[in-house]
Write a protein that holds these residues in place. Sequence first.
Motif, PDB file in Angstrom:
ATOM      1  N   ARG A 345      59.113   6.311  43.910  1.00 40.31           N
ATOM      2  CA  ARG A 345      57.997   6.730  43.309  1.00 40.31           C
ATOM      3  C   ARG A 345      58.139   8.281  42.587  1.00 40.31           C
ATOM      4  N   ARG A 419      47.360  13.228  45.927  1.00 39.11           N
ATOM      5  CA  ARG A 419      47.124  12.030  45.827  1.00 39.11           C
ATOM      6  C   ARG A 419      45.379  11.985  45.744  1.00 39.11           C
ATOM      7  N   ARG A 423      39.145   8.590  50.156  1.00 40.99           N
ATOM      8  CA  ARG A 423      39.040   9.243  51.686  1.00 40.99           C
ATOM      9  C   ARG A 423      39.075  10.882  51.614  1.00 40.99           C
ATOM     10  N   GLU A 434      39.707  17.303  64.731  1.00 42.34           N
ATOM     11  CA  GLU A 434      40.590  17.842  65.362  1.00 42.34           C
ATOM     12  C   GLU A 434      40.313  18.938  66.424  1.00 42.34           C
TER      13      GLU A 434
ATOM     14  N   PRO B 105      56.107   9.461  54.158  1.00 46.63           N
ATOM     15  CA  PRO B 105      54.775   9.859  53.507  1.00 46.63           C
ATOM     16  C   PRO B 105      54.244   8.607  52.654  1.00 46.63           C
ATOM     17  N   ARG B 144      42.123   6.479  62.597  1.00 47.96           N
ATOM     18  CA  ARG B 144      42.659   6.960  61.568  1.00 47.96           C
ATOM     19  C   ARG B 144      44.081   6.217  61.035  1.00 47.96           C
ATOM     20  N   ASP B 146      44.711   3.559  59.317  1.00 49.29           N
ATOM     21  CA  ASP B 146      44.983   3.358  57.650  1.00 49.29           C
ATOM     22  C   ASP B 146      44.914   4.637  56.875  1.00 49.29           C
ATOM     23  N   TYR B 147      45.239   5.926  57.343  1.00 51.78           N
ATOM     24  CA  TYR B 147      45.385   7.087  56.870  1.00 51.78           C
ATOM     25  C   TYR B 147      46.945   7.377  56.419  1.00 51.78           C
ATOM     26  N   TYR B 148      46.949   7.884  55.024  1.00 53.28           N
ATOM     27  CA  TYR B 148      48.284   8.314  54.928  1.00 53.28           C
ATOM     28  C   TYR B 148      48.374   9.704  55.264  1.00 53.28           C
ATOM     29  N   ASP B 150      49.322  12.321  54.184  1.00 50.35           N
ATOM     30  CA  ASP B 150      48.958  13.412  53.331  1.00 50.35           C
ATOM     31  C   ASP B 150      47.391  13.648  53.604  1.00 50.35           C
ATOM     32  N   GLU B 151      46.729  12.753  54.229  1.00 51.89           N
ATOM     33  CA  GLU B 151      45.504  12.643  54.439  1.00 51.89           C
ATOM     34  C   GLU B 151      44.839  13.125  55.906  1.00 51.89           C
ATOM     35  N   SER B 153      45.514  15.776  59.077  1.00 50.57           N
ATOM     36  CA  SER B 153      45.708  17.440  59.351  1.00 50.57           C
ATOM     37  C   SER B 153      47.090  17.203  60.251  1.00 50.57           C
ATOM     38  N   GLN B 156      47.214  15.987  63.547  1.00 54.41           N
ATOM     39  CA  GLN B 156      47.129  14.363  63.476  1.00 54.41           C
ATOM     40  C   GLN B 156      48.299  13.710  63.188  1.00 54.41           C
TER      41      GLN B 156
END
Lengths: 440, 256
Positions: A345, A419, A423, A434, B105, B144, B146-148, B150-151, B153, B156
């Motif tokens: 990438r 990115r 979302r 959090e 990542p 969460r 399906d979160y990457y 960098d999406e 905190s 998390q």
Amino acid sequence: MRTLPKRAAVALSLALACLASCCVWLALPPQAAEAMQVVRCTGRPNSDDDPTAIQGATQSRITLETTVDEGEGVDQLVVHVPDGTSFGTDDLNVTLLTGDDLMTRNEVAYDLSTDGQDIIFDFDAPLSQAGHLNIIIYDVYFPQEGGDMQVGATYTLADGSEHEIDGIPQITVVGITGPEALSQWLEQQEWVQAWNSNTFLHLFLDPTVLVTSFPVVLNGFFMSVGVVALAFPLGIPLALVLALMRLSKFFLWRGIATTYVNLMRGTPLFLQIYVAFFGLPLAGIQIPNFPLGVIVLMLNSGAYMCEIFRAGIQSINKGQTEAARSLGMNGFQTMLFVIFPQMFRNVIPNLTNEFITLYKDSSLLAAVGVMELVMYARTIVASTGSITPYIVAALFYLVITLPLSRITRVLEDRLRGHRRSKRHAHAPEAAGAEKEVAAR
Amino acid sequence: MSKTTTPAPPSEGEPIIKVFDLHKSFGETKVLNGISLDIRKGEVVVVLGPSGSGKSTLLRCLNRLEQPTSGKIIFEGQDICAAKTDVNDVRKRMGMVFQQFNLFPHLDAVHNVMLAQEKVLKRPRAEARRIALKELERVGLAERSDYYPDELSGGQQQRVAIARALSMEPHVMLFDEATSALDPELVRGVLDVMRELAQGGMTMVVVTHEMSFARDVADRVIFMEGGVVVEDGAPEQLFEHPKSERTRAFIGQVTG
């Protein structure tokens, strides 16, 4: 000025016509029922370039010469222009040649009308003087694909009887390609002539050469793209292996890979091509031009991509390897599933640049006779004397390199920035969630 | 796969890790100077000490991310430094959580947790996903999945990293300053997960600066300085009645 030869040609053809008509005269005694007999029917291009070849889609003229008998009284003549042939009637020449030597030119008065492919001549006074009726239709375009063209003619006598003129010879028209037709059409255009009157424009950007060289250079384009489209993907596995060797702890692997990369990157590709194309045959190794070109480019770009991959792998945080290894993944799995995907990438912009470079460098293969873009362009330059085909070749490079460098820029921007995700809007919410957990 | 060399986990209270006279140097720098300790099954051991005291290096030696210079580490009866030991086999029974999370990542949360299950434990994809979702649920991040990275905190991300380690069903969890890189308000969530894990009976070795966690959760606290264990005891004893002057100074410094 080249009108003089034209006149000479006309004079010559007239002389020939006289000779021919004399022969006809002697051979065929006039008969009332076949008062008009064909003497000749020819097609000629209007341009002076090559008066012998009749090409499709080129402004040409049709000359129809028939006999006229004395006292016959030809009232009307209908000339049928071959189907598929377009014509204009603004520029016509109708002459009655009389006298013993047929050198007396008589203007003929007539009313003109057309009906489809038919041109109808209504003569003001019936033709009753013996001689040759010579009709030249100057504004004729035969079909582009060419073929044998049949001109037809019927005439009406004063007594109202209609007769067909038999045995009109066919005009053989040579077909030409679309670009040739376009080129010839362009040649007629005033703006093209004005354009070409500038030496610089004529030499580097002659529209007529541009359109004819385009399909030829296109062959070279496919060849160049083909070479690179093979060499580049083949270079990737080579580069990956080299990169892993360079990162190896084992000095031998490292040494081999480093030596190879330094050799390939430290010498000109031009030299490498010469060594491969002239050295291998001397060593008794015969490889056809195309595959050899692919191999040389692959070996060369493999070295460059090795460095891209090596830097890419080294740029991945050491923590990634540690995390993967701490989960029990072995070195190979870590490379394959954790490091390579991230590395690829990151290096896509650099790889795209390498592709652009390789595509441009494939032109060096012209030096050893591989029929690629530059080579094709060179052959037309040699035959036309215009530099325009090189400009066409340049366009074929740009058509690949410009979009790719644009893509590279977009990818680089994307890598540099965050990115973009739909979302992303949820980010504050995530932080909020959090805190909720923290508050528990 | 060396199933025969993988002994059954020792029963409650038995030492699961035994460290004998562990030394580690980086070039001329001696980081560990003879560490010996036992960690029993189900025990939560917190390692305290000033930075540079060798806490992290000790932890990293336990799963051989660092190669000890000398000494011996026996994990579930197996010498992990022995040449014939399959270190990957050892590591899959020993989870580790890093200060910098080190999530992958390029993968979303659930695939971060699935990857090693599929590649190392050879679990079928569906089972790996089921377990991954279960572990994400345990750390409170099921929604969460399906979160990457960098999406997410920092807190998390660290909880996903814990889920990732737990999905391998390790016998021991190693925490290397798991909360040090987090913003203060995010520390709590991670500590809660660790506390729940401790209450569930997980054997844990925790390098941290969180004194409250050490005090509340630890069964045993080890104080290290200069590459040696200075003091080793129950949290109350270590915090309230430290034997060593250096321990007293350190505790005073971080709590005062």
